[in-house]
Enzyme design. Structure first.
Site, PDB file in Angstrom:
ATOM      1  N   LYS A  74       0.791  -1.225   0.000  1.00  0.00           N
ATOM      2  CA  LYS A  74       0.000   0.000   0.000  1.00  0.00           C
ATOM      3  C   LYS A  74       0.829   1.285   0.000  1.00  0.00           C
ATOM      4  O   LYS A  74       0.374   2.322  -0.492  1.00  0.00           O
ATOM      5  CB  LYS A  74      -0.963   0.005   1.197  1.00  0.00           C
ATOM      6  CG  LYS A  74      -2.055  -1.049   1.091  1.00  0.00           C
ATOM      7  CD  LYS A  74      -3.043  -0.950   2.239  1.00  0.00           C
ATOM      8  CE  LYS A  74      -4.158  -1.981   2.092  1.00  0.00           C
ATOM      9  NZ  LYS A  74      -5.185  -1.831   3.134  1.00  0.00           N
ATOM     10  N   ASP A 110     -10.189   2.374   1.780  1.00  0.00           N
ATOM     11  CA  ASP A 110     -10.226   1.892   3.165  1.00  0.00           C
ATOM     12  C   ASP A 110     -10.702   3.003   4.098  1.00  0.00           C
ATOM     13  O   ASP A 110     -11.493   2.769   5.018  1.00  0.00           O
ATOM     14  CB  ASP A 110      -8.835   1.436   3.622  1.00  0.00           C
ATOM     15  CG  ASP A 110      -8.369   0.159   2.968  1.00  0.00           C
ATOM     16  OD1 ASP A 110      -9.227  -0.680   2.632  1.00  0.00           O
ATOM     17  OD2 ASP A 110      -7.152   0.000   2.790  1.00  0.00           O
ATOM     18  N   GLY A 133      -1.038  -1.460  14.989  1.00  0.00           N
ATOM     19  CA  GLY A 133      -0.571  -1.495  13.613  1.00  0.00           C
ATOM     20  C   GLY A 133       0.027  -0.165  13.201  1.00  0.00           C
ATOM     21  O   GLY A 133      -0.265   0.874  13.806  1.00  0.00           O
TER      22      GLY A 133
END
Length: 277
Positions: A74, A110, A133
């Site tokens: 990404k 997202d 994360g």
């Protein structure tokens, strides 16, 4: 429309695809079922690669209309593109590429999916959160939380450099371990994901028991240990499977320009999850 109205695959069929370290079936099943139901001359295929630069050159060279981007690409894909839409530029993370006559533009669907689900669940912006994360998905979640008005939060990441940078970008704190957790827990790591350690908990039992809302970003399996634990404890839960549907729907619209009805989306989502034939 039904499947009979879709043209057979031929030389004029438009190709869409995905790139991921661990390709799954959800996107392929979701997009292809919508193509069938709307009679669109498209086909969607999942791929993995050890040559991201070569794969992106292939998108351009072969006229692939759209490509979903998943972990771990990404952020790495950004220098290979011609431009970024606002959502991707703001968070420096791409999960969608749209090819317009050889010009590749990165998007991030997202972000909108996460924010929409937080809104639907009416998650109180006053709740302190712990976000586990520091990769591309974590960036989308952190941005959505910040833009909703969440002000008190902690990024948990063992990679100190990435964790501190993400926290500083959005005005949150960082730590290496989960600790006591928070009222809102969000997992944006591969912990519990199919193909990895599916039995691992993203947060300790004590932290899950003490939280009010559990948000799992992992889409496969649909029921991770984190979600199971939270539901068993009676917590409000938001599932990664719902993130997958909303972000894939926005991708579908970007690729095709068509906007399917709610019934078509629900049918495609159920088919993608293996709930119907």
């Amino acid at each position: 429309m039904n499947a009979a109205t879709k043209p057979p695959i031929g030389r004029d069929t438009t190709l869409c695809m995905s790139l991921a370290a661990r390709p799954g079936n959800f996107g392929s099943r979701f997009h292809n079922r919508l193509y069938d139901r709307l009679g669109l001359d498209y086909v969607y295929k999942a791929f993995t690669t050890d040559d991201l630069e070569g794969a992106v050159r292939g998108l351009r060279a072969l006229g692939v209309r759209g490509c979903a981007i998943s972990m771990p690409f990404k952020e790495a894909v950004i220098p290979l593109l011609d431009g970024l839409a606002g959502s991707a530029a703001a968070i420096d993370s791409v999960n969608t590429i749209v090819n317009d006559d050889g010009r590749l533009t990165g998007y991030n669907t997202d972000y909108s999916a996460v924010r929409d689900l937080l809104d639907r669940a009416r998650v109180d912006t006053a709740l302190p959160f712990t976000l586990r994360g520091s990769g591309g998905m974590a960036k989308a979640v952190a941005a959505a939380l910040r833009d909703r008005g969440h002000r008190t939060g902690t990024i948990v990441a063992r990679n100190e450099g990435a964790g501190r940078a993400l926290a500083a970008s959005y005005g949150f704190s960082w730590r290496a371990e989960v600790g006591d957790g928070a009222a809102l827990l969000v997992n944006a790591t591969p912990i519990g994901m199919s193909g990895g350690d599916e039995q691992a908990l993203a947060f300790p039992h004590a932290a899950i028991k003490a939280c009010r809302v559990a948000f799992e970003v992992v889409a496969l399996p649909a029921e991770t240990p984190f979600l199971r634990d939270a539901r068993a404890a009676g917590k409000t839960t938001i599932a990664g499977a719902d993130v997958a549907v909303l972000q894939a729907l926005e991708q579908f619209i970007l690729y095709t320009g068509a906007r399917p009805g709610d019934d078509d989306v629900a049918h495609a989502a159920a088919f993608a999850r293996g709930e119907i034939d």
